[in-house]
Design a protein around this motif. Structure first.
Motif, mmCIF file in Angstrom:
data_model
loop_
_atom_site.group_PDB
_atom_site.id
_atom_site.type_symbol
_atom_site.label_atom_id
_atom_site.label_comp_id
_atom_site.label_asym_id
_atom_site.label_seq_id
_atom_site.Cartn_x
_atom_site.Cartn_y
_atom_site.Cartn_z
ATOM 1 N N GLN A 188 8.466 -0.770 13.165
ATOM 2 C CA GLN A 188 9.749 -1.130 12.574
ATOM 3 C C GLN A 188 9.649 -1.304 11.060
ATOM 4 O O GLN A 188 8.838 -2.084 10.557
ATOM 5 C CB GLN A 188 10.267 -2.423 13.209
ATOM 6 C CG GLN A 188 11.693 -2.760 12.819
ATOM 7 C CD GLN A 188 12.232 -3.915 13.638
ATOM 8 O OE1 GLN A 188 11.491 -4.641 14.303
ATOM 9 N NE2 GLN A 188 13.546 -4.086 13.628
ATOM 10 N N ASP A 189 10.461 -0.524 10.359
ATOM 11 C CA ASP A 189 10.514 -0.557 8.887
ATOM 12 C C ASP A 189 9.186 -0.190 8.226
ATOM 13 O O ASP A 189 8.948 -0.533 7.068
ATOM 14 C CB ASP A 189 10.981 -1.936 8.384
ATOM 15 C CG ASP A 189 12.362 -2.298 8.903
ATOM 16 O OD1 ASP A 189 13.198 -1.382 9.014
ATOM 17 O OD2 ASP A 189 12.591 -3.472 9.213
ATOM 18 N N LYS A 190 8.332 0.521 8.957
ATOM 19 C CA LYS A 190 7.042 0.952 8.433
ATOM 20 C C LYS A 190 7.011 2.479 8.327
ATOM 21 O O LYS A 190 7.948 3.178 8.727
ATOM 22 C CB LYS A 190 5.910 0.490 9.349
ATOM 23 C CG LYS A 190 5.839 -1.012 9.587
ATOM 24 C CD LYS A 190 5.417 -1.739 8.363
ATOM 25 C CE LYS A 190 4.957 -3.175 8.639
ATOM 26 N NZ LYS A 190 5.580 -3.902 9.704
ATOM 27 N N THR A 191 5.904 2.998 7.795
ATOM 28 C CA THR A 191 5.691 4.443 7.761
ATOM 29 C C THR A 191 4.884 4.859 8.987
ATOM 30 O O THR A 191 3.843 4.265 9.290
ATOM 31 C CB THR A 191 4.926 4.859 6.489
ATOM 32 O OG1 THR A 191 5.788 4.683 5.358
ATOM 33 C CG2 THR A 191 4.512 6.331 6.547
ATOM 34 N N VAL A 192 5.377 5.860 9.691
ATOM 35 C CA VAL A 192 4.712 6.371 10.889
ATOM 36 C C VAL A 192 4.190 7.773 10.611
ATOM 37 O O VAL A 192 4.951 8.644 10.178
ATOM 38 C CB VAL A 192 5.680 6.412 12.091
ATOM 39 C CG1 VAL A 192 5.038 7.133 13.278
ATOM 40 C CG2 VAL A 192 6.107 5.009 12.480
ATOM 41 N N VAL A 193 2.905 7.991 10.841
ATOM 42 C CA VAL A 193 2.336 9.336 10.814
ATOM 43 C C VAL A 193 2.256 9.806 12.257
ATOM 44 O O VAL A 193 1.493 9.251 13.062
ATOM 45 C CB VAL A 193 0.938 9.352 10.164
ATOM 46 C CG1 VAL A 193 0.360 10.766 10.204
ATOM 47 C CG2 VAL A 193 1.005 8.842 8.727
ATOM 48 N N GLU A 194 3.069 10.796 12.603
ATOM 49 C CA GLU A 194 3.063 11.306 13.975
ATOM 50 C C GLU A 194 2.186 12.545 14.050
ATOM 51 O O GLU A 194 2.353 13.495 13.281
ATOM 52 C CB GLU A 194 4.473 11.640 14.455
ATOM 53 C CG GLU A 194 4.477 12.029 15.932
ATOM 54 C CD GLU A 194 5.791 12.584 16.432
ATOM 55 O OE1 GLU A 194 5.877 12.865 17.639
ATOM 56 O OE2 GLU A 194 6.728 12.768 15.629
ATOM 57 N N ASN A 216 15.741 5.901 12.860
ATOM 58 C CA ASN A 216 16.517 4.731 12.458
ATOM 59 C C ASN A 216 15.754 3.422 12.656
ATOM 60 O O ASN A 216 16.255 2.351 12.291
ATOM 61 C CB ASN A 216 17.834 4.666 13.234
ATOM 62 C CG ASN A 216 18.797 5.756 12.826
ATOM 63 O OD1 ASN A 216 18.790 6.202 11.685
ATOM 64 N ND2 ASN A 216 19.625 6.196 13.768
ATOM 65 N N PHE A 217 14.559 3.504 13.236
ATOM 66 C CA PHE A 217 13.752 2.316 13.518
ATOM 67 C C PHE A 217 12.628 2.156 12.487
ATOM 68 O O PHE A 217 12.360 1.053 12.014
ATOM 69 C CB PHE A 217 13.176 2.418 14.933
ATOM 70 C CG PHE A 217 12.491 1.187 15.416
ATOM 71 C CD1 PHE A 217 13.194 0.006 15.581
ATOM 72 C CD2 PHE A 217 11.138 1.199 15.731
ATOM 73 C CE1 PHE A 217 12.562 -1.150 16.040
ATOM 74 C CE2 PHE A 217 10.500 0.056 16.189
ATOM 75 C CZ PHE A 217 11.215 -1.117 16.346
ATOM 76 N N ALA A 218 11.998 3.269 12.146
ATOM 77 C CA ALA A 218 10.934 3.262 11.143
ATOM 78 C C ALA A 218 11.529 3.459 9.749
ATOM 79 O O ALA A 218 12.659 3.936 9.605
ATOM 80 C CB ALA A 218 9.927 4.368 11.438
#
Length: 226
Positions: free
Chosen positions: A80-86, A100-102
């Motif tokens: 939540q509100d972070k950076t995600v590396v998928e 809308n979550f990250a």
């Protein structure tokens, strides 16, 4: 459940596979559909990529299950509100479902998937990068966040490459210290190999139940070898 000790993995898997009931098939969400709608999101699929043995061309059942679960689970603060590396973004469905979550999502995959990925990822906070686990090193990010990969363990060959990709992101990104690996349960032997490989590379390996036949693993604190 903590399964960081390899002695715990056999017991965990035996209980998991003896109690779980699974749906038929490999876990495709809607393989024969050209597009799939989730609320107000439309994701295009590519049957031709799947026929070329690229599993990223279609949406898999674990994706919407994981997307709903992670936003309510105890791990949500990692996203939540972070950076995600998928890793292994495929169609981009998970990136869009979490947009809308990250705060930001870096959706990565091999070159043949990038055209489909770009077509589907319309959210402004999704950045697309080519990242081949076999040939590439990750460029790194400065933001605080985590790694997510969903349903990317389905054969023995990919396990070591996935772990190396996770370590590449962590080593190049000082504020990314966690990886969340969502798995559709299929072949026992592949899961056994994957979990033992996780425990050999990370001091922390925790298991979470996502849904019917779908598990999630938190990997933290890579083991540093002299």
């Amino acid at each position: 459940m903590d399964i960081s000790n390899t002695d715990l993995i056999d017991e965990y898997l035996m209980e998991l596979y003896s109690e779980q009931k699974y749906e038929d098939g490999l876990g495709e969400y809607a393989r024969n559909e050209d597009s799939v709608e989730f609320n107000d999101i439309t994701i295009q699929q590519s049957e031709s990529l799947l026929q070329q043995k690229s599993t990223g061309g279609v949406i898999w059942r674990a994706t919407p299950l994981f997307s709903s679960w992670i936003q309510k689970s105890e791990l949500r603060s990692l996203v939540q509100d972070k950076t995600v590396v998928e890793l292994g973004s495929g169609t981009g469905a998970l990136a869009m479902l979490l947009a809308n979550f990250a705060n930001k999502i870096i959706a990565t995959d091999q070159k043949p998937l990038l055209k489909l990925l770009k077509r589907n990822c319309s959210a402004n906070n999704i950045e697309i990068q080519e990242f081949d686990w076999v040939d590439d090193d990750f460029g790194g990010v400065e933001d605080e966040g985590c790694i997510i990969t969903c349903d990317t363990i389905y054969n023995d060959y990919l396990i070591d490459h996935l772990i190396n990709a996770i370590l590449s992101v962590m080593e190049s990104s000082p504020n990314i210290k966690s990886a969340i690996v969502c798995v559709q349960l299929r072949v026992y032997e592949i899961m056994d190999r994957a979990l033992n490989a996780f425990a050999m590379k990370f001091n922390t390996v925790k298991a979470y139940k996502v849904g019917l036949g779908v598990e999630c693993y938190l990997l933290e604190d890579p083991i540093k070898l002299n």
